[in-house]
Structure formats: structure tokens, C-alpha cells
Design a protein around this motif. Structure first.
Motif, PDB file in Angstrom:
ATOM      1  N   UNK A  53      15.719 107.888 122.378  1.00  0.00           N
ATOM      2  CA  UNK A  53      16.304 108.049 123.708  1.00  0.00           C
ATOM      3  C   UNK A  53      17.118 106.842 124.120  1.00  0.00           C
ATOM      4  N   UNK A  54      16.836 105.681 123.533  1.00  0.00           N
ATOM      5  CA  UNK A  54      17.592 104.475 123.886  1.00  0.00           C
ATOM      6  C   UNK A  54      18.779 104.251 122.949  1.00  0.00           C
ATOM      7  N   UNK A  55      19.036 105.234 122.073  1.00  0.00           N
ATOM      8  CA  UNK A  55      20.157 105.116 121.156  1.00  0.00           C
ATOM      9  C   UNK A  55      19.821 104.465 119.831  1.00  0.00           C
ATOM     10  N   UNK A  56      18.579 104.031 119.678  1.00  0.00           N
ATOM     11  CA  UNK A  56      18.177 103.473 118.386  1.00  0.00           C
ATOM     12  C   UNK A  56      18.309 104.524 117.302  1.00  0.00           C
ATOM     13  N   UNK A  57      18.897 104.142 116.182  1.00  0.00           N
ATOM     14  CA  UNK A  57      19.201 105.094 115.121  1.00  0.00           C
ATOM     15  C   UNK A  57      18.489 104.718 113.826  1.00  0.00           C
ATOM     16  N   UNK A  58      18.009 105.728 113.144  1.00  0.00           N
ATOM     17  CA  UNK A  58      17.416 105.586 111.819  1.00  0.00           C
ATOM     18  C   UNK A  58      18.190 106.485 110.877  1.00  0.00           C
ATOM     19  N   UNK A  59      18.626 105.966 109.752  1.00  0.00           N
ATOM     20  CA  UNK A  59      19.389 106.754 108.787  1.00  0.00           C
ATOM     21  C   UNK A  59      18.782 106.563 107.400  1.00  0.00           C
ATOM     22  N   UNK A  60      18.609 107.658 106.690  1.00  0.00           N
ATOM     23  CA  UNK A  60      18.084 107.570 105.332  1.00  0.00           C
ATOM     24  C   UNK A  60      19.069 106.829 104.439  1.00  0.00           C
TER      25      UNK A  60
END
Length: 121
Positions: A53-60
């Protein structure tokens, strides 16, 4: 009850691009984390990308530099831009809505029905 409807899956040649969309019903979308998972034939479902929700992103790591996740809270929609697609990206892609702060290593929350992405020549 949360409903998630994916769209944008298609057949594309290697090197091509697709943009997946997931429209969510229900309230408090902006307070949820959203993610895209995929499942290839004979393989386990795996996280592709997530956005909290805060824009933190996780990408494989397998898609880093090629796929981009984004969200539009005004439209209750999350997107997955996929560039430079490879045959190994072929899978059913699922949208996931989850409580914010849930560890990306965990599967949690609500799921869409999936959209097929096929990459082949």
C-alpha cells in the motif's frame, strides 16, 4: 466479498510485450497489498511481483528488468507490464489481493481466476 478480474493475457512472440490488468471490487483497495503470481504447467505457483500500500515493490529475480508492477488506487486496479517476454514466461497469471505487510514469501488473501499468457514463436 472481494472479486478480482484479470485481463490482458494473450499469445505473443518472444521479445514481445503484454500488459495485464486486475480490477478489484470492494472497498479499501488502497489499504491492500496487491501481487501477481504465475503458474506454469507442472510447476508450483510463484510470486512474480507485488506492490504494497505504500508503494513498496517486490519483483522476482527471473523477471527483474523486464516486468513492472503498478497500481491505480482511483481505479482499484493493479497492472503488470511485461516486456521482452520469453517462452519460460508462459503461464497462467493470477492477481492476488492481500493484507498489507504480509510477507511476500506467504500466499494469502483473495485470488482472481487467472489469465493465460503464452509466449512462443
Amino acid at each position: 466479498q472481494v472479486q478480482l478480474v484479470e485481463s490482458g493475457g494473450d499469445w505473443v512472440q518472444p521479445g514481445g510485450s503484454l500488459k495485464l490488468s486486475c480490477a478489484a471490487s470492494g472497498s479499501l483497495f488502497s489499504l491492500s497489498a496487491m501481487a501477481w503470481y504465475r503458474q506454469a504447467p507442472g510447476k508450483q505457483r510463484e510470486l512474480v511481483a507485488g506492490i504494497d500500500r505504500d508503494g513498496t515493490i517486490k519483483v522476482a529475480s527471473s523477471v527483474k528488468g523486464r516486468f513492472t508492477i503498478s497500481r491505480d488506487n482511483a481505479k482499484n486496479t493493479v497492472y503488470l507490464q511485461m516486456n521482452n517476454l520469453k517462452p519460460e514466461d508462459t503461464a497462467v497469471y493470477y492477481c492476488n489481493r492481500r493484507p498489507w505487510g504480509t510477507a511476500w514469501s506467504r500466499e494469502s488473501g483473495s485470488w482472481g481466476q487467472g489469465t493465460q499468457v503464452t509466449v512462443s514463436s
